[in-house]
Write a protein that holds these residues in place. Structure first.
Motif, short mmCIF file in Angstrom:
data_model
loop_
_atom_site.label_atom_id
_atom_site.label_comp_id
_atom_site.label_asym_id
_atom_site.label_seq_id
_atom_site.Cartn_x
_atom_site.Cartn_y
_atom_site.Cartn_z
N THR A 21 0.83 -1.20 0.00
CA THR A 21 0.00 0.00 0.00
C THR A 21 0.87 1.25 0.00
O THR A 21 2.08 1.19 0.25
N GLY A 22 0.25 2.39 -0.28
CA GLY A 22 0.97 3.66 -0.28
C GLY A 22 1.52 4.00 1.09
O GLY A 22 0.97 3.59 2.12
N SER A 23 2.61 4.74 1.10
CA SER A 23 3.26 5.14 2.35
C SER A 23 2.31 5.94 3.23
O SER A 23 1.77 6.97 2.80
N LYS A 24 2.15 5.50 4.47
CA LYS A 24 1.33 6.24 5.42
C LYS A 24 1.95 7.61 5.71
O LYS A 24 1.25 8.61 5.80
N SER A 25 3.27 7.65 5.83
CA SER A 25 3.95 8.91 6.15
C SER A 25 3.77 9.93 5.03
O SER A 25 3.45 11.10 5.27
N GLU A 26 3.99 9.51 3.80
CA GLU A 26 3.81 10.41 2.67
C GLU A 26 2.35 10.82 2.54
O GLU A 26 2.02 11.99 2.31
N CYS A 27 1.46 9.85 2.67
CA CYS A 27 0.04 10.10 2.44
C CYS A 27 -0.53 11.11 3.44
O CYS A 27 -1.26 12.03 3.06
N ASN A 28 -0.18 10.97 4.71
CA ASN A 28 -0.71 11.89 5.72
C ASN A 28 -0.25 13.32 5.46
O ASN A 28 -1.01 14.28 5.65
N ARG A 29 0.99 13.48 5.03
CA ARG A 29 1.48 14.82 4.69
C ARG A 29 0.73 15.36 3.47
O ARG A 29 0.31 16.53 3.45
N ALA A 30 0.58 14.51 2.46
CA ALA A 30 -0.09 14.93 1.23
C ALA A 30 -1.54 15.32 1.49
O ALA A 30 -2.06 16.28 0.89
N LEU A 31 -2.22 14.62 2.38
CA LEU A 31 -3.62 14.93 2.67
C LEU A 31 -3.77 16.30 3.32
O LEU A 31 -4.72 17.05 3.03
N ILE A 32 -2.84 16.65 4.21
CA ILE A 32 -2.88 17.99 4.81
C ILE A 32 -2.62 19.05 3.75
O ILE A 32 -3.30 20.09 3.69
N LEU A 33 -1.64 18.79 2.86
CA LEU A 33 -1.36 19.76 1.79
C LEU A 33 -2.56 19.91 0.86
O LEU A 33 -2.87 21.01 0.40
N GLU A 34 -3.24 18.80 0.59
CA GLU A 34 -4.45 18.86 -0.25
C GLU A 34 -5.51 19.73 0.42
O GLU A 34 -6.17 20.55 -0.24
N ALA A 35 -5.68 19.56 1.72
CA ALA A 35 -6.70 20.33 2.45
C ALA A 35 -6.35 21.82 2.49
O ALA A 35 -7.25 22.67 2.46
N LEU A 36 -5.07 22.13 2.55
CA LEU A 36 -4.64 23.53 2.61
C LEU A 36 -4.54 24.16 1.22
O LEU A 36 -4.49 25.39 1.10
N GLY A 37 -4.50 23.33 0.19
CA GLY A 37 -4.19 23.81 -1.16
C GLY A 37 -5.31 24.46 -1.92
O GLY A 37 -5.11 24.89 -3.06
N GLY A 38 -6.49 24.50 -1.36
CA GLY A 38 -7.59 25.19 -2.03
C GLY A 38 -7.96 24.60 -3.37
O GLY A 38 -8.31 25.34 -4.31
N GLY A 39 -7.88 23.28 -3.50
CA GLY A 39 -8.26 22.62 -4.74
C GLY A 39 -7.13 22.45 -5.73
O GLY A 39 -7.31 21.81 -6.77
N LYS A 40 -5.95 22.98 -5.42
CA LYS A 40 -4.83 22.89 -6.36
C LYS A 40 -4.01 21.61 -6.21
O LYS A 40 -3.31 21.20 -7.13
N VAL A 41 -4.08 20.99 -5.05
CA VAL A 41 -3.26 19.80 -4.77
C VAL A 41 -4.16 18.57 -4.73
O VAL A 41 -5.16 18.55 -4.02
#
Length: 454
Positions: A21-41
């Protein structure tokens, strides 16, 4: 109710292909960036680890609640010397799986997910929602004070609901930045630092983060900064100071690499087998994940890593183990795996950099000492150096492994079934936290996990 299993292994070879499965460490960081990215990430290859699934659900629900609140609240527009109320159009809201509350204090329960607790503390601290962030009983024993102090210094309003310095906490949703310069100790948890770095781009004045003393788990901080760079967020890192100015996200997709922490258990299986030919697709030789260092560690045990065909091939060569000291400071999540392999092989190695293990899902040092004693092995602490004494090692015919609500205890000890005819594993479902398919994947290489019958 705990679900125990009896784990057995047919033969002492391991051959097959395992899609992690995908990296939990990478994924959790990416999910926060997605939430902060205003639809861009956007995030691709989201991990099916329970922690990542939980965090994704919380962030989506928060986004829906925020949007619904904005639409339902009458907006005031000033123009042409007149004041007008904006019409509320509720049927334009995105569909939601459940009815969301529009008033009252919101409680977010993250259960045992430590990464989610740290990341969400920073995320909600700069938001506009009043939230109580809580978790399991063990989570209420895991410190959060250093991060809260840093966020308060920045301008967040946070109160402790029960014990000072520990969850649950109330975040009041009224952030006003007071400073851009803060400092935080580097030897406690890199997740505190990452939580601050992830929100830095949204701070009106940016962030200048001073790291006090030695930095634990540096690769995890480097991973965070590399992922920010993928989203066009630039930084400087000079000495012990990381600076991130306020800036805009780029439109980007963050593809999550398979989990090197999960891969470590397959390296362990290879090391304890007589023969091993395993292929792990998707893993890269140049990885953002610090746990990719498992390739170098396990080379000491005769495991060769060959990167080709879009993944890594593991093969086993019987050889003497030369390395006597392992520094786990930058890869603490590998510690249990490597300690157990050394103990099982009777290799009396020493380990440093284990200080953070005592504040994880359980006290991992005590847990290791307790379980290794069942095979006659001692893990002796001497001024932050831990040494294995295997002089009384004896592998029983049957062994019971306690997991302490810790997914890594279950997965680090499971490979012992190669050497022990019957291994009873307590609370087998605990692996869902990071690697839900673990037992299913083990079956592909000859392990059998049978539910324990009363």
């Amino acid at each position: 109710m705990k679900h125990n299993i009896i784990l057995t292994k047919t033969g002492k070879s391991a051959k097959g292909t395992i899609q992690l499965t995908g990296s939990k460490s990478e994924c959790n960081r990416a999910l926060i960036l997605e939430a902060l990215g205003g639809g861009k990430v956007k995030v691709e290859n989201i991990s099916d680890a329970a922690d990542a699934v939980l965090l994704a659900g919380i962030l989506r629900k928060s986004e829906d609640e925020s949007l619904k609140s904005k639409v339902e609240s009458p907006q005031v527009v000033v123009g042409d010397d007149e004041v007008h109320e904006v019409e509320v159009i509720e049927d334009k809201l995105p569909a939601s799986d459940s009815e969301l509350p529009t008033q009252g204090l919101k409680t977010v329960d993250i259960g045992p997910a430590g990464t989610a607790m740290r990341f969400l503390t920073a995320y909600y601290a700069i938001g506009d929602q009043e939230v109580v962030l809580t978790g399991s009983e063990r989570m209420k024993q895991r410190p959060i004070g250093l991060l809260v102090d840093a966020l308060r210094a920045l301008g967040a309003e946070i109160d402790y609901e029960e014990q000072e310095g520990y969850p649950p906490i109330k975040l009041k949703g009224s952030f006003e930045q007071r400073t851009r310069k803060i400092s935080i100790k580097g030897n406690i948890s890199s997740q505190y630092i990452t939580a601050l770095l992830l929100i830095a781009v949204k701070l009106p004045f940016g962030l200048e983060l001073h790291i006090e003393g030695e930095l634990t788990s540096r690769p995890y901080v480097e991973m965070t900064l590399a992922m920010l760079k993928e989203a066009n967020i630039l930084h400087t890192w000079e000495g012990n100071v990381i600076s991130i100015p306020n800036q805009a996200f780029a439109t980007t997709s963050l593809h999550i690499e398979p989990d090197w922490s999960a891969a470590s258990y397959w390296y362990s299986i290879a090391a304890l087998s007589d023969e091993a030919e395993l292929f792990l697709p998707g893993l890269r030789s140049y990885s953002l994940q610090g746990d990719s260092v498992i390739t170098e560690i396990m080379a000491n045990f005769g495991i060769t890593s060959q990167f080709k065909d879009g993944g890594v091939y593991l093969t086993k060569e019987v050889k003497p183990i030369g390395r006597k000291v392992f520094d786990m400071k930058e890869c603490p999540d590998l510690a249990q795996t490597v300690v157990v392999v050394c103990a099982a092989l009777g290799h009396e190695a020493s380990f440093t950099g284990l200080e953070t293990l005592k504040i994880k899902e359980t006290d991992r040092i005590l847990a290791l000492q307790t379980e290794l004693a069942k095979i006659g092995v001692k893990l002796i602490e001497d001024n932050e150096v831990y040494t294995l004494d295997c002089s009384q090692k004896q592998l029983p015919q049957r062994m019971f492994i306690s997991t302490y609500h810790d997914h890594r205890m279950a997965m680090a000890f499971a490979p012992l079934a190669i050497l022990i005819p019957e291994l009873e594993v307590e609370d087998a479902d605990v692996v869902e936290k990071s690697y839900p398919a673990f037992w299913t994947d083990l079956a592909k290489v000859g392990f059998n996990s049978s539910p324990l019958t009363p």
